[in-house]
Design a protein around this motif. Sequence first.
Motif: not given
Length: 142
Positions: A19, A24, A28, A86, A121-122, A125
């Motif tokens: 990502i 990102h 978000d 995050d 997602v964190t 990334t």
Amino acid sequence: MALIETGIRTVANRMPKVITPKAHAIIDYAIAGSFFLMGALFWRRNKRAAVASMALGAAKTATAMMTDYPGGISPVISFETHGKIDAGMAGMIGLVPTLLVFGGESEAMFFRGQAVATAAVTAMTDFEAGSSEKPRRGRRAA
């Protein structure tokens, strides 16, 4: 607790960093929007879940707007720091139903799903891709 943190860190470090900072940012804002939408939908049947969802949407939006990445408005927070926020926010999102005493209700599943999504997602990334080494206003380079 340290064992759990070590396990999470190990899994997160092994995930592919696919990502980009721009992607990102889009994610978000999408997550923030989903919090606002669900806050409106929860309003009639569960005020605690609705208020929590709105507050988390505001927190996600504020963090995104203050991050130094594409989509950020005021670069106050570095992209690396955003990643740490995050990670903490993912844990907080998952705890909200328990803290506000609606953990056994159907609305809790939304928060737990968002916590897992935020953590994923964190973990995926590439926070080093968005690092800018330029000094910020008011600070001298060391």
